[in-house]
Design a protein around this motif. Structure first.
Motif, PDB file in Angstrom:
ATOM      1  N   GLU A   1      17.024 -99.802  62.869  1.00 27.75           N
ATOM      2  CA  GLU A   1      16.679 -98.755  63.837  1.00 27.75           C
ATOM      3  C   GLU A   1      17.839 -98.417  64.772  1.00 27.75           C
ATOM      4  O   GLU A   1      18.083 -97.249  65.078  1.00 27.75           O
ATOM      5  CB  GLU A   1      15.456 -99.200  64.653  1.00 27.75           C
ATOM      6  CG  GLU A   1      14.866 -98.043  65.464  1.00 27.75           C
ATOM      7  CD  GLU A   1      13.481 -98.368  66.009  1.00 27.75           C
ATOM      8  OE1 GLU A   1      13.019 -97.601  66.862  1.00 27.75           O
ATOM      9  OE2 GLU A   1      12.873 -99.379  65.593  1.00 27.75           O
TER      10      GLU A   1
ATOM     11  N   GLY B   1       1.762 -93.030  48.761  1.00 23.55           N
ATOM     12  CA  GLY B   1       1.966 -94.193  49.621  1.00 23.55           C
ATOM     13  C   GLY B   1       1.148 -94.047  50.894  1.00 23.55           C
ATOM     14  O   GLY B   1       0.817 -92.937  51.317  1.00 23.55           O
TER      15      GLY B   1
ATOM     16  N   PRO C   1       1.060 -94.337  54.853  1.00 25.50           N
ATOM     17  CA  PRO C   1       1.966 -94.465  56.005  1.00 25.50           C
ATOM     18  C   PRO C   1       1.576 -95.665  56.859  1.00 25.50           C
ATOM     19  O   PRO C   1       0.388 -95.959  57.024  1.00 25.50           O
ATOM     20  CB  PRO C   1       1.747 -93.151  56.785  1.00 25.50           C
ATOM     21  CG  PRO C   1       1.062 -92.225  55.836  1.00 25.50           C
ATOM     22  CD  PRO C   1       0.293 -93.087  54.885  1.00 25.50           C
ATOM     23  N   GLU C   2       2.583 -96.334  57.371  1.00 23.58           N
ATOM     24  CA  GLU C   2       2.323 -97.480  58.247  1.00 23.58           C
ATOM     25  C   GLU C   2       1.470 -97.038  59.432  1.00 23.58           C
ATOM     26  O   GLU C   2       1.750 -96.035  60.079  1.00 23.58           O
ATOM     27  CB  GLU C   2       3.654 -98.059  58.740  1.00 23.58           C
ATOM     28  CG  GLU C   2       3.488 -99.394  59.449  1.00 23.58           C
ATOM     29  CD  GLU C   2       4.829-100.002  59.841  1.00 23.58           C
ATOM     30  OE1 GLU C   2       4.962-100.429  60.994  1.00 23.58           O
ATOM     31  OE2 GLU C   2       5.737-100.012  58.973  1.00 23.58           O
TER      32      GLU C   2
ATOM     33  N   SER D   1       6.902 -90.513  49.027  1.00 27.94           N
ATOM     34  CA  SER D   1       5.784 -90.929  48.185  1.00 27.94           C
ATOM     35  C   SER D   1       4.485 -90.351  48.730  1.00 27.94           C
ATOM     36  O   SER D   1       4.027 -90.741  49.811  1.00 27.94           O
ATOM     37  CB  SER D   1       5.696 -92.457  48.150  1.00 27.94           C
ATOM     38  OG  SER D   1       4.501 -92.866  47.520  1.00 27.94           O
TER      39      SER D   1
ATOM     40  N   GLU E   1      21.645-101.926  48.578  1.00 30.86           N
ATOM     41  CA  GLU E   1      20.561-101.742  49.544  1.00 30.86           C
ATOM     42  C   GLU E   1      20.948-100.745  50.629  1.00 30.86           C
ATOM     43  O   GLU E   1      22.101-100.679  51.058  1.00 30.86           O
ATOM     44  CB  GLU E   1      20.201-103.086  50.190  1.00 30.86           C
ATOM     45  CG  GLU E   1      19.452-104.018  49.261  1.00 30.86           C
ATOM     46  CD  GLU E   1      19.052-105.305  49.969  1.00 30.86           C
ATOM     47  OE1 GLU E   1      19.123-105.354  51.214  1.00 30.86           O
ATOM     48  OE2 GLU E   1      18.685-106.266  49.258  1.00 30.86           O
TER      49      GLU E   1
ATOM     50  N   ALA F   1      10.969 -92.789  56.908  1.00 32.45           N
ATOM     51  CA  ALA F   1      11.423 -94.080  56.371  1.00 32.45           C
ATOM     52  C   ALA F   1      10.691 -95.236  57.064  1.00 32.45           C
ATOM     53  O   ALA F   1      10.251 -96.190  56.410  1.00 32.45           O
ATOM     54  CB  ALA F   1      12.930 -94.218  56.547  1.00 32.45           C
ATOM     55  N   LYS F   2      10.536 -95.124  58.400  1.00 31.97           N
ATOM     56  CA  LYS F   2       9.835 -96.181  59.147  1.00 31.97           C
ATOM     57  C   LYS F   2       8.382 -96.304  58.705  1.00 31.97           C
ATOM     58  O   LYS F   2       7.786 -97.377  58.778  1.00 31.97           O
ATOM     59  CB  LYS F   2       9.880 -95.884  60.650  1.00 31.97           C
ATOM     60  CG  LYS F   2      11.236 -96.102  61.293  1.00 31.97           C
ATOM     61  CD  LYS F   2      11.189 -95.651  62.745  1.00 31.97           C
ATOM     62  CE  LYS F   2      12.595 -95.425  63.298  1.00 31.97           C
ATOM     63  NZ  LYS F   2      12.565 -94.745  64.611  1.00 31.97           N
ATOM     64  N   LYS F   3       7.817 -95.198  58.264  1.00 33.44           N
ATOM     65  CA  LYS F   3       6.428 -95.203  57.793  1.00 33.44           C
ATOM     66  C   LYS F   3       6.304 -95.798  56.394  1.00 33.44           C
ATOM     67  O   LYS F   3       5.205 -95.916  55.854  1.00 33.44           O
ATOM     68  CB  LYS F   3       5.861 -93.781  57.816  1.00 33.44           C
ATOM     69  CG  LYS F   3       5.609 -93.232  59.214  1.00 33.44           C
ATOM     70  CD  LYS F   3       4.375 -93.867  59.830  1.00 33.44           C
ATOM     71  CE  LYS F   3       4.070 -93.279  61.199  1.00 33.44           C
ATOM     72  NZ  LYS F   3       2.825 -93.834  61.756  1.00 33.44           N
ATOM     73  N   GLY F   4       7.450 -96.147  55.800  1.00 36.08           N
ATOM     74  CA  GLY F   4       7.429 -96.773  54.484  1.00 36.08           C
ATOM     75  C   GLY F   4       7.212 -95.819  53.332  1.00 36.08           C
ATOM     76  O   GLY F   4       6.835 -96.244  52.233  1.00 36.08           O
ATOM     77  N   LEU F   5       7.469 -94.522  53.548  1.00 35.99           N
ATOM     78  CA  LEU F   5       7.185 -93.522  52.520  1.00 35.99           C
ATOM     79  C   LEU F   5       8.430 -93.018  51.804  1.00 35.99           C
ATOM     80  O   LEU F   5       8.321 -92.236  50.855  1.00 35.99           O
ATOM     81  CB  LEU F   5       6.448 -92.326  53.138  1.00 35.99           C
ATOM     82  CG  LEU F   5       5.071 -92.632  53.738  1.00 35.99           C
ATOM     83  CD1 LEU F   5       4.523 -91.393  54.446  1.00 35.99           C
ATOM     84  CD2 LEU F   5       4.103 -93.096  52.662  1.00 35.99           C
TER      85      LEU F   5
ATOM     86  N   ILE G   1      11.433 -93.334  49.364  1.00 28.92           N
ATOM     87  CA  ILE G   1      11.828 -94.169  48.229  1.00 28.92           C
ATOM     88  C   ILE G   1      12.973 -93.512  47.474  1.00 28.92           C
ATOM     89  O   ILE G   1      13.098 -92.285  47.459  1.00 28.92           O
ATOM     90  CB  ILE G   1      10.639 -94.422  47.272  1.00 28.92           C
ATOM     91  CG1 ILE G   1       9.974 -93.100  46.867  1.00 28.92           C
ATOM     92  CG2 ILE G   1       9.633 -95.372  47.874  1.00 28.92           C
ATOM     93  CD1 ILE G   1       8.849 -93.265  45.862  1.00 28.92           C
TER      94      ILE G   1
END
Length: 918
Positions: A492, A424, A426-427, A421, A487, A173-177, A179
């Motif tokens: 964290e 996507g 990763p951060e 994703s 939402e 989730a922290k890596k933005g992947l 969804i």
């Protein structure tokens, strides 16, 4: 006089028969009581570390032959590294969450009773079931001689482990992947849950094949300049999805044709469709696909509009070139729907039945009667309702996705699910997740190499990974959602607090504790505004994150990250290898392994899959009771495991024969070196001794090369050829005379004993990874000349044999020996001689003269080698233009050594006189 007592006959207490079924359990028990795995770790402190990361089997049922193959192969590889002097780590693990275990609990309770129980009770029963079979399987693996860190295994339902699975989710989730979206996924209506690709199996299914005409709307006909009949023809094998149709997809680069009978199909498929009677023709108009884009056709079932869109997924292999599009029921449909803003209609509930959406949206005539009807039962009704719009219908069988547990046909169903994703980025990375994974595949070694293409093609074509499940037994996707906004809270501190609770109480806490208790006290959120996400994680997420929970967490002494090797069945390219790769690539931006090895599946001797109904199941515990686990281990090593492995009683009997050959060769070596106190320096070995040491060294080096490539089958066939041909077939035979009849401390006898001790010492740690029990048993009886200061097999390390020079022309000597024995066989059949010691060889061969005369005699097992003789010629052969004549030996038979070398009847030969001091 009886001379037998004067001979140096072989002597050893190492038993000829292993009695493996009786003796193995005692020795294995001793290994585990004395913590042999810890000893192995201590013996290699400071050495280069080899890490094999164990893929976890399900804690569900007793071990089967596939489990045995997998764990034995892992054990062989770990021990092979150990006996080469490397430090090793092998932490076994179990997958304890997921559908298979929940199903077993449901089977015991009954479905109705299970549905009445609270989730916490069901989870407790699942935990108990898994814990029971962890122990059952652990004992099963230990009974196969598998040495691992059995006292500290990883178990995915342990509290700390569950916490680390959850932490891996949070890292994604922290890596933005991570969804959440409404998207069609494989759905098991029998199990009422979404499935990932790895949980899908393909089986044959009979379906309808129907061609349906969607009449163009008036405006579309006007645009075409064709006011008469004009209908786009679609082909589908899922009539039940037609109520949810919102579009028709055409290939953007293709030409379409309108026929005189009023139907529009792809030009390339027109002839096929005429031939099969779907349309009649002839062609009245050619229309580029792009000219049809945006036009509206009418769904004949419900009169709803169906918009024509363009999609690259439309192929010209079959059908009509016009694809019925229902974004709620297909991956391609969903993608083209996203691009074209098509509505996602989903009228099917979790049990695969039509819900009241069919009434609300009037998707069918008299929709009320369809509510609650199973979709597969509705096919016939829908076909009837199509009326004249149905141009053709037939049934056919095809390969269709099924649920891996219930074996029921799956459906695509759009629901709100959690996805990783794959496209996507990763951060902190520069490339999308898919590309990172593909690049890592190129860096990974594959055994066999074809595994690379298999994994690459799966990653290239895979959709986003659906990681959510609507079941009870698993690690929860433990996020809070704001009731008002929808939402998800990814703060964290909130996530870390939940992970800490899981570490102390297990993830059952998500169900046992309130939102207020689970929420970090200083979060700033009002618990009344929050609700829990109640989905659980796909069990492939559990096992896919083991690199993090085992290798990186420091909760286990399990080795390095990345692991040197992942080893599983070839089905895991779509399972564990891929899920591990995706999660590691998402978080660490690299693969969790340096190499992947895959093995095939076990089948019977005819190549057929094993099943109870066929009566061809081979159970590992039954094999161990009948033959011993050593035979099963040798079967694994001698099988070409990269393809499917055949096993049956007949095959195991052959393996048992090979085992006896290896055991008895070791026994012969032990027996003949029993009184060797101080081996001679290599320089003092005779020519034949040097030859066999050099030969053994070359074979052992070739075996090592094979083993290093994980080709144990090739290595053991190399060993068997050597044992059968050169070692037993020649050397052990030709040295019997010097071993038994020469003086006890003679240089010739001690030299041959030295060669045998060297070969035995080198061979022991070479075969010990496979035949660990036998080698350890042998060490109890081995003289110091073989085992040195070692107490047992685990104290040994493989050392290559020294490279020695040999003057003898081996190729020439082998040809000469083979030619000699061809003639001898004929002489024995004719009754001319009974044994070769009755013979002498007459030759002027320069190559033979380079050998010590006694070595030359022993090579052919004759009593003399002469340069000339007037005795009657019994036979003759030629090698490389050098002639050999076979005659009777001129001497008399020595009553002690049986060589025809005595000067008179009933007297000893000179050698035996000297030995006895006569």
């Amino acid at each position: 006089m009886d001379y037998k007592s004067t001979l140096n006959l072989p002597k050893t207490k190492f038993p000829m028969r292993g009695n493996l079924p009786q003796n193995e359990p005692k020795r294995y028990a001793k290994w585990f009581e004395t913590h042999v795995y810890d000893r192995m770790k201590k013996n290699r402190e400071g050495a280069t570390l080899f890490t094999l990361h164990d893929g976890p089997p399900y804690a569900n049922g007793k071990i089967h032959i596939g489990h045995a193959l997998n764990k034995i192969l892992k054990d062989i590889i770990v021990k092979d590294n150990y006996f080469q002097g490397r430090a090793v780590r092998f932490t076994p693990g179990w997958d304890c969450h997921g559908l298979p275990i929940e199903q077993q609990v449901e089977k015991k309770l009954g479905k109705a009773k299970k549905e009445q129980l609270p989730k916490t009770k069901i989870r407790r029963l699942c935990r108990e079931h898994a814990a029971k079979f962890v122990e059952v399987q652990k004992e099963g693996f230990k009974s196969l001689g598998v040495i691992a860190d059995w006292e500290h295994p990883y178990i995915t339902m342990d509290y700390r482990f569950e916490a680390n699975i959850y932490r891996t989710l949070c890292d994604v989730a922290k890596k933005g992947l991570l969804i959440e979206r409404n998207k069609p996924v494989y759905w098991s209506w029998a199990e009422r849950t979404a499935l990932a690709e790895a949980e899908v199996e393909y089986e044959d299914k009979e379906d309808y094949s129907i061609y349906v005409a969607f009449e163009l709307g008036d405006k579309a006909k006007e645009q075409l300049g064709h006011p008469g009949a004009a209908a786009i023809v679609i082909w589908t094998t899922t009539p039940w999805t037609l109520p949810a149709n919102v579009g028709i997809s055409l290939n953007p680069d293709e030409m379409y044709v309108l026929t005189r009978d009023g139907y529009i199909v792809a030009e390339k498929l027109f002839d096929n469709l005429v031939e099969s009677g779907v349309v009649e023709g002839p062609v009245e108009m050619r229309i580029p696909a792009r000219d049809l884009e945006g036009m509206v056709a009418i769904n004949p079932l419900n009169g709803r509009p169906s918009r024509i869109v363009l999609g690259e997924h439309v192929v010209m292999d079959n059908g009509t070139g016009a694809v019925h599009t229902a974004p709620g029921h297909g991956e391609d449909d969903y993608r083209v729907g996203l691009v074209n803003n098509l509505e996602v209609v989903m009228p099917v509930d979790e049990e695969g039945r039509y819900d009241d959406t069919v009434v609300k949206l009037q998707l069918l005539p008299e929709p009320e009667k369809f509510v609650g009807m199973h979709i597969f039962d509705a096919n016939e009704e829908i076909i009837k309702l199509l009326g004249k719009s149905l141009l053709k219908v037939e049934k056919f069988s095809h390969s269709y996705p099924h649920c891996w547990r219930s074996h029921t046909p799956l459906i695509f169903r759009a629901t709100k699910q959690w996805f990783i994703s794959v496209d996507g980025t990763p951060e902190g990375a520069e490339k999308p997740l898919r590309q990172i994974a593909l690049d890592e595949i190129e860096k990974t070694k594959f055994y066999p190499e074809w595994g690379r293409n298999r994994l690459r093609s799966m990653v290239e074509g895979r959709p986003d990974w659906c990681i959510s499940r609507q079941r009870d037994w698993g690690v929860p996707i433990a996020f809070f959602r704001n009731k008002k906004t929808g939402e998800v809270v990814l703060d964290e501190k909130v996530l870390n607090f939940i992970a800490m609770i899981f570490e102390m109480k297990g993830c059952d806490a998500w169900y046992d504790m309130s939102v207020e208790e689970l929420l970090y006290p200083g979060s700033g959120y009002d618990p009344k505004d929050l609700e829990k996400v109640m989905d659980i994680l796909d069990v492939w997420f559990d096992s896919g994150s083991t690199w993090n929970a085992v290798l990186k967490s420091r909760n286990y002494d399990a080795g390095n990250f990345p692991a040197d090797l992942y080893l599983e069945g070839s089905d895991q390219h779509r399972g564990w290898f891929q899920s591990s790769l995706l999660l590691s690539s998402a978080i660490e931006h690299r693969a969790p392994y340096e190499a992947i090895l895959t093995h095939g599946f076990t089948v019977d001797e005819k190549g057929e899959k094993m099943s109870k109904s066929k009566g061809n199941v081979v159970a590992p515990d039954e094999v161990a009771k009948k033959y011993g686990s050593e035979i099963l281990r040798l079967w694994v090593a001698m099988s070409e495991y990269k393809s499917d492995l055949k096993i049956s009683d007949a095959i195991l009997k052959q393996v048992a024969e090979n085992y006896r050959k290896i055991r008895n060769t070791f026994r012969f070596l032990l027996a003949n070196v029993d009184d060797l106190q101080a081996p001679l320096p290599v320089e003092e070995l005779g020519e034949l001794d040097r030859w066999i040491v050099k030969k053994a060294g070359a074979v052992f080096a070739a075996m090592r090369e094979s083993f290093d490539a994980y080709d144990f089958s090739k290595g053991f066939h190399q060993l068997n050829n050597f044992l059968t041909n050169e070692l037993s077939g020649i050397y052990l035979d030709i040295t019997k005379d010097r071993l038994y009849c020469d003086a006890k401390d003679s240089r010739t006898r001690r030299a041959s004993q030295t060669a045998m001790a060297m070969i035995a010492r080198a061979m022991l740690p070479l075969v010990a990874p496979v035949l660990t029990y036998t080698c350890d048993e042998l060490m109890e009886y081995a003289p110091k000349s073989i085992k040195g200061e070692a107490n047992d097999i685990f104290d040994l390390t493989y050392t290559p044999l020294p490279d020695v020079s040999v003057a003898m022309d081996e190729d020439f000597m082998q040809k000469a020996r083979e030619a000699f024995f061809e003639v001898v066989d004929a002489l024995k059949k004719e009754g001319v001689i009974k044994q070769t010691l009755e013979l002498a060889l007459v030759t002027k061969s320069e190559k033979l003269k380079s050998l010590d005369p006694k070595d030359a005699q022993d090579w052919f097992v004759v009593s003399d080698i002469l340069s000339e003789s007037e005795s009657q010629k019994l036979g003759e052969f030629e090698v490389e233009a050098e002639t050999f004549t076979i005659v009777r030996a001129p001497g008399h038979k020595c009553p002690r050594c049986w060589r025809y070398a005595a000067e008179a009847e009933d007297t000893l030969c000179k050698r035996c006189q000297a030995v006895l001091g006569a």
